[in-house]
Design a protein around this motif. Structure first.
Motif, PDB file in Angstrom:
ATOM      1  N   UNK A  56     -11.119  61.690  55.106  1.00 51.01           N
ATOM      2  CA  UNK A  56     -10.878  60.328  55.553  1.00 51.01           C
ATOM      3  C   UNK A  56     -11.778  60.238  56.707  1.00 51.01           C
ATOM      4  N   UNK A  57     -12.863  59.349  56.839  1.00 48.36           N
ATOM      5  CA  UNK A  57     -13.610  59.341  57.732  1.00 48.36           C
ATOM      6  C   UNK A  57     -14.644  57.879  57.624  1.00 48.36           C
ATOM      7  N   UNK A  58     -14.880  57.605  58.815  1.00 49.15           N
ATOM      8  CA  UNK A  58     -15.794  56.152  58.862  1.00 49.15           C
ATOM      9  C   UNK A  58     -16.732  56.059  58.034  1.00 49.15           C
ATOM     10  N   UNK A  59     -17.040  55.145  57.311  1.00 49.73           N
ATOM     11  CA  UNK A  59     -18.289  55.216  56.434  1.00 49.73           C
ATOM     12  C   UNK A  59     -19.326  54.168  57.086  1.00 49.73           C
ATOM     13  N   UNK A  60     -20.406  54.033  56.238  1.00 48.58           N
ATOM     14  CA  UNK A  60     -21.740  53.098  56.568  1.00 48.58           C
ATOM     15  C   UNK A  60     -21.657  51.830  55.891  1.00 48.58           C
ATOM     16  N   UNK A  61     -20.596  51.614  54.994  1.00 51.47           N
ATOM     17  CA  UNK A  61     -20.563  50.585  54.175  1.00 51.47           C
ATOM     18  C   UNK A  61     -19.366  49.901  54.397  1.00 51.47           C
ATOM     19  N   UNK A  62     -18.147  50.975  54.869  1.00 52.29           N
ATOM     20  CA  UNK A  62     -16.767  50.455  55.078  1.00 52.29           C
ATOM     21  C   UNK A  62     -16.484  51.000  56.488  1.00 52.29           C
ATOM     22  N   UNK A  63     -15.572  50.600  56.971  1.00 50.73           N
ATOM     23  CA  UNK A  63     -14.876  51.096  58.207  1.00 50.73           C
ATOM     24  C   UNK A  63     -14.429  52.449  58.142  1.00 50.73           C
ATOM     25  N   UNK A  64     -13.453  52.752  57.348  1.00 54.04           N
ATOM     26  CA  UNK A  64     -12.739  53.662  57.307  1.00 54.04           C
ATOM     27  C   UNK A  64     -12.686  53.974  55.637  1.00 54.04           C
ATOM     28  N   UNK A  65     -12.850  55.160  55.270  1.00 56.53           N
ATOM     29  CA  UNK A  65     -12.869  55.192  53.764  1.00 56.53           C
ATOM     30  C   UNK A  65     -12.459  56.718  53.256  1.00 56.53           C
ATOM     31  N   UNK A  66     -11.944  56.886  52.171  1.00 55.95           N
ATOM     32  CA  UNK A  66     -11.392  57.976  51.471  1.00 55.95           C
ATOM     33  C   UNK A  66     -12.494  58.495  50.816  1.00 55.95           C
ATOM     34  N   UNK A  67     -13.181  59.660  51.036  1.00 54.69           N
ATOM     35  CA  UNK A  67     -14.253  60.079  50.291  1.00 54.69           C
ATOM     36  C   UNK A  67     -14.067  61.467  49.494  1.00 54.69           C
ATOM     37  N   UNK A  68     -14.524  61.536  48.380  1.00 54.22           N
ATOM     38  CA  UNK A  68     -14.354  62.685  47.602  1.00 54.22           C
ATOM     39  C   UNK A  68     -15.633  63.280  47.088  1.00 54.22           C
ATOM     40  N   UNK A  69     -15.987  64.514  47.275  1.00 56.50           N
ATOM     41  CA  UNK A  69     -17.181  65.051  46.875  1.00 56.50           C
ATOM     42  C   UNK A  69     -16.806  65.950  45.864  1.00 56.50           C
ATOM     43  N   UNK A  70     -17.678  66.264  44.892  1.00 55.98           N
ATOM     44  CA  UNK A  70     -17.560  67.097  43.859  1.00 55.98           C
ATOM     45  C   UNK A  70     -18.995  67.751  43.450  1.00 55.98           C
ATOM     46  N   UNK A  71     -19.012  68.842  42.978  1.00 55.43           N
ATOM     47  CA  UNK A  71     -20.256  69.111  42.599  1.00 55.43           C
ATOM     48  C   UNK A  71     -20.476  69.022  41.030  1.00 55.43           C
ATOM     49  N   UNK A  72     -21.719  68.972  40.801  1.00 55.15           N
ATOM     50  CA  UNK A  72     -22.202  68.472  39.326  1.00 55.15           C
ATOM     51  C   UNK A  72     -23.270  69.704  39.059  1.00 55.15           C
ATOM     52  N   UNK A  73     -22.740  70.180  37.712  1.00 55.53           N
ATOM     53  CA  UNK A  73     -23.374  71.964  37.360  1.00 55.53           C
ATOM     54  C   UNK A  73     -23.989  71.196  35.950  1.00 55.53           C
ATOM     55  N   UNK A  74     -25.236  71.802  35.770  1.00 55.83           N
ATOM     56  CA  UNK A  74     -25.948  71.810  34.447  1.00 55.83           C
ATOM     57  C   UNK A  74     -25.538  73.134  33.755  1.00 55.83           C
ATOM     58  N   UNK A  75     -25.126  73.209  32.849  1.00 55.33           N
ATOM     59  CA  UNK A  75     -24.841  74.269  31.920  1.00 55.33           C
ATOM     60  C   UNK A  75     -25.663  75.157  31.304  1.00 55.33           C
TER      61      UNK A  75
END
Length: 173
Positions: free
Chosen positions: A154-173
């Motif tokens: 949860x941090x300030x965003x560039x498009x929204x004041x405060x956001x919940x962000x989720x990061x996940x890797x994408x792998x090529x099998x």
């Protein structure tokens, strides 16, 4: 002195005037005390109502946060396991990524999605297709993904004041 003069004036009054003055003073004192008690009771009541309202709002916010996190987890699982998505990213095909993401954005109600390459350089932002090429590698929700880990922030965003962000890797099998 003033006190002696007031006592003298009071003694010189007729008995009816004295009774009236004492009665008036007692009624005035009663009104002042009743007002003070009423204000204190009202303030306590308002404080309790505020606490109750904040508690309900907090529970509601927590519930909404859990629902949003569940949506993000499901989306991340689906998104990160799709072979075609990995190929779109590998080919840096922003148009295909944006097209693939649009239904998810509408369905899940996400306001922003950012897709990067293995170095954290933005390949696609379906919510802002013209904003690509910048690095977000230093973001708290991106850097763990670049190491192969999921991240929730949860941090300030560039498009929204405060956001919940989720990061996940994408792998090529």
């Amino acid at each position: 002195t003033n006190q002696t003069e007031v006592i003298g004036l009071f003694r010189n009054m007729k008995i009816g005037s004295r009774v009236f003055l004492v009665s008036f003073a007692l009624v005035l004192l009663g009104v002042i005390i009743a007002s003070a008690v009423s204000i204190k009771v009202f303030a306590r009541s308002m404080e309790q109502e505020t606490d109750r309202t904040l508690s309900i709002a907090s529970e509601g916010l927590g519930h909404d946060l859990e629902i949003t996190l569940d949506k993000m987890r499901v989306f991340a699982e689906v998104f990160s396991e799709r072979e075609e998505v990995a190929k779109y990213i590998q080919n840096r095909d922003a148009e295909a990524i944006n097209k693939y993401m649009q239904p998810f954005i509408r369905l899940l109600g996400f306001s922003t999605i950012t897709v990067t390459d293995e170095n954290g350089i933005v390949i696609s932002r379906p919510h802002a297709p013209d904003r690509v090429g910048d690095s977000v590698a230093g973001k708290e929700y991106v850097s763990p993904s670049l190491r192969g880990e999921n991240a929730i922030v949860i941090e300030p965003g560039s498009t929204i004041r405060l956001g919940l962000f989720y990061g996940t890797p994408v792998r090529l099998n």
